[in-house]
Design a protein around this motif. Structure first.
Motif, short mmCIF file in Angstrom:
data_model
loop_
_atom_site.label_atom_id
_atom_site.label_comp_id
_atom_site.label_asym_id
_atom_site.label_seq_id
_atom_site.Cartn_x
_atom_site.Cartn_y
_atom_site.Cartn_z
N THR A 77 2.23 17.87 6.29
CA THR A 77 3.66 17.86 6.58
C THR A 77 4.48 18.11 5.32
OG1 THR A 77 3.20 16.21 8.28
CG2 THR A 77 5.49 16.53 7.69
N GLY A 78 3.91 17.72 4.16
CA GLY A 78 4.62 17.91 2.92
C GLY A 78 5.89 17.11 2.89
N SER A 79 6.91 17.62 2.22
CA SER A 79 8.16 16.89 2.10
C SER A 79 9.14 17.25 3.20
CB SER A 79 8.79 17.18 0.73
OG SER A 79 9.05 18.58 0.61
N SER A 80 8.80 18.20 4.08
CA SER A 80 9.69 18.60 5.15
C SER A 80 9.32 17.88 6.43
CB SER A 80 9.62 20.11 5.37
OG SER A 80 8.32 20.50 5.73
N LEU A 81 10.29 17.69 7.30
CA LEU A 81 10.07 17.03 8.57
C LEU A 81 10.26 18.04 9.69
CD1 LEU A 81 12.04 13.72 7.91
CD2 LEU A 81 9.56 14.06 7.85
N ILE A 129 3.43 7.12 5.72
CA ILE A 129 3.16 7.87 4.50
C ILE A 129 4.01 9.13 4.46
CG2 ILE A 129 1.38 9.15 3.24
CD1 ILE A 129 -0.66 7.17 4.42
N VAL A 130 4.11 9.82 5.60
CA VAL A 130 4.95 11.01 5.67
C VAL A 130 6.39 10.66 5.35
CG1 VAL A 130 5.89 12.78 7.20
CG2 VAL A 130 3.47 12.19 7.34
N SER A 131 6.85 9.51 5.89
CA SER A 131 8.21 9.06 5.64
C SER A 131 8.46 8.88 4.16
CB SER A 131 8.45 7.74 6.38
OG SER A 131 9.70 7.18 6.06
N ARG A 132 7.49 8.25 3.48
CA ARG A 132 7.61 8.03 2.04
C ARG A 132 7.62 9.35 1.27
NH1 ARG A 132 7.76 2.62 -0.38
NH2 ARG A 132 8.07 1.32 1.44
N GLU A 133 6.72 10.24 1.65
CA GLU A 133 6.60 11.51 0.94
C GLU A 133 7.82 12.41 1.18
OE1 GLU A 133 2.83 13.08 2.16
OE2 GLU A 133 1.73 11.90 0.66
N ALA A 134 8.45 12.22 2.34
CA ALA A 134 9.65 13.01 2.65
C ALA A 134 10.90 12.43 2.03
CB ALA A 134 9.83 13.11 4.17
N GLY A 135 10.80 11.22 1.48
CA GLY A 135 11.93 10.60 0.79
C GLY A 135 13.02 10.07 1.68
N ILE A 136 12.66 9.68 2.92
CA ILE A 136 13.72 9.19 3.83
C ILE A 136 13.78 7.68 3.88
CG2 ILE A 136 13.53 11.25 5.26
CD1 ILE A 136 12.18 9.49 7.39
N PRO A 139 0.68 9.98 -4.67
CA PRO A 139 0.32 10.55 -3.38
C PRO A 139 -0.92 11.41 -3.45
CG PRO A 139 2.17 11.75 -4.34
CD PRO A 139 1.93 10.54 -5.20
N ASP A 140 -1.73 11.29 -2.38
CA ASP A 140 -2.92 12.12 -2.24
C ASP A 140 -2.65 13.10 -1.10
OD1 ASP A 140 -5.33 13.24 -1.68
OD2 ASP A 140 -6.30 11.38 -0.99
N ARG A 141 -2.61 14.36 -1.41
CA ARG A 141 -2.22 15.33 -0.41
C ARG A 141 -3.42 16.00 0.26
NH1 ARG A 141 3.01 15.99 -0.07
NH2 ARG A 141 4.34 15.20 -1.71
N SER A 142 -4.52 15.31 0.29
CA SER A 142 -5.71 15.89 0.90
C SER A 142 -5.88 15.51 2.36
CB SER A 142 -6.96 15.45 0.13
OG SER A 142 -7.11 14.04 0.21
N GLY A 143 -5.09 14.53 2.85
CA GLY A 143 -5.27 14.02 4.20
C GLY A 143 -4.35 14.67 5.20
N PRO A 144 -4.43 14.24 6.48
CA PRO A 144 -3.63 14.80 7.56
C PRO A 144 -2.15 14.75 7.29
CG PRO A 144 -5.34 13.39 8.43
CD PRO A 144 -5.34 13.20 6.95
N ALA A 145 -1.68 13.63 6.72
CA ALA A 145 -0.25 13.51 6.49
C ALA A 145 0.24 14.52 5.49
CB ALA A 145 0.08 12.09 5.98
N VAL A 199 0.83 -1.20 0.00
CA VAL A 199 0.00 0.00 0.00
C VAL A 199 0.87 1.25 0.00
CG1 VAL A 199 -1.65 1.34 1.35
CG2 VAL A 199 -1.98 -1.11 1.06
N LEU A 200 1.92 1.25 0.81
CA LEU A 200 2.80 2.40 0.85
C LEU A 200 3.46 2.64 -0.51
CD1 LEU A 200 4.46 1.88 4.33
CD2 LEU A 200 2.88 3.69 3.68
N ALA A 201 3.79 1.57 -1.21
CA ALA A 201 4.37 1.71 -2.54
C ALA A 201 3.36 2.35 -3.49
CB ALA A 201 4.79 0.34 -3.07
N GLU A 202 2.09 1.95 -3.37
CA GLU A 202 1.04 2.55 -4.19
C GLU A 202 0.90 4.03 -3.87
OE1 GLU A 202 -0.94 1.27 -6.55
OE2 GLU A 202 -0.20 -0.78 -6.49
N LEU A 203 0.93 4.35 -2.60
CA LEU A 203 0.79 5.74 -2.18
C LEU A 203 1.98 6.58 -2.65
CD1 LEU A 203 -0.57 5.19 1.42
CD2 LEU A 203 -1.73 6.45 -0.39
#
Length: 217
Positions: free
Chosen positions: A149-153, A209-216, A140-146, A132-136
């Motif tokens: 945070t965007g790409s920054s931590l 999901i945040v981890s994936r979107e942040a590229g870490i 990515p859907d940026r409409s949710g709580p995660a 699922v994380l790979a699919e996300l």
């Protein structure tokens, strides 16, 4: 005793889940719901530890119900899925669901999944979470709580907490994170709790999901 609420629009599935959970000894089904609105109402009245939530239900769907249950702090939500990996499942994750359960799961896996979520460990089936994380990550859907945070931590995320966040992004359980980082499970749980608080998310899967979107990862 772990108190569970079953939410599924098929009575036969609810009956089957109730029968399987009854074999555990430490799990009690305290209520049922055939739609999302009833699931939320029953969660408010019964205060279960875990809600087994189907995502496709008439009226108020499981995504909306999950968001309400999580936002009100009524229970942890374990999503029931046929492994379609559609927008409903993604929405439920972003709404704060603690993890996944396949409707085809063996009885022992079902019981273990409920126990894990009740204990605060949202990684139910790592292979499912990773897929699922790979699919996300691919769409990515940026409409949710995660998404907030965007790409920054957060600047106050420590190096160790960043390591924990990366492990969450790979779908690792607390036990697996503890082995990888050579720390105790109790320490791992503390780090996970701090990561969730600093990210401002409701579940470890949202953190992944945040981890994936942040590229870490």
């Amino acid at each position: 005793m772990i108190r569970v609420l079953l939410a599924d629009d098929h009575a036969a599935i609810r009956a089957g889940l109730r029968m399987l959970l009854a074999t555990a000894g430490d799990i009690e089904v305290v209520g049922e719901a055939a739609d999302g609105a009833t699931a939320v109402a029953n969660a408010r009245a019964l205060r279960p530890d875990v809600v087994l939530m189907d995502v496709r239900m008439p009226g108020t769907d499981g995504v909306t119900a999950t968001r309400q249950v999580v936002d009100e702090g009524l229970a942890d939500v374990l999503v029931l899925t046929t492994f379609d990996l559609d927008e409903y499942v993604f929405g439920a994750l972003r709404a704060g669901a603690a993890g996944f359960l396949l409707k085809s799961a063996e009885a022992s896996d079902l019981v273990d999944a409920v126990r894990h979520v009740a204990a605060g460990d949202g990684v139910v089936a790592p292979e499912v979470t990773r897929r699922v994380l790979a699919e996300l990550a691919g769409a990515p859907d940026r409409s949710g709580p995660a998404a907030t945070t965007g790409s920054s931590l957060p600047a106050d995320l420590t190096p160790r907490e960043t390591d924990v966040l990366a492990a969450l992004g790979q779908g690792l359980s607390n036990a697996e994170i503890a082995r990888r980082l050579v720390i105790s499970e109790a320490t791992t749980k503390t780090h996970v709790s701090r990561v969730l608080a600093k990210l401002g998310v409701a579940s470890r899967v949202q953190a992944a999901i945040v981890s994936r979107e942040a590229g870490i990862v």
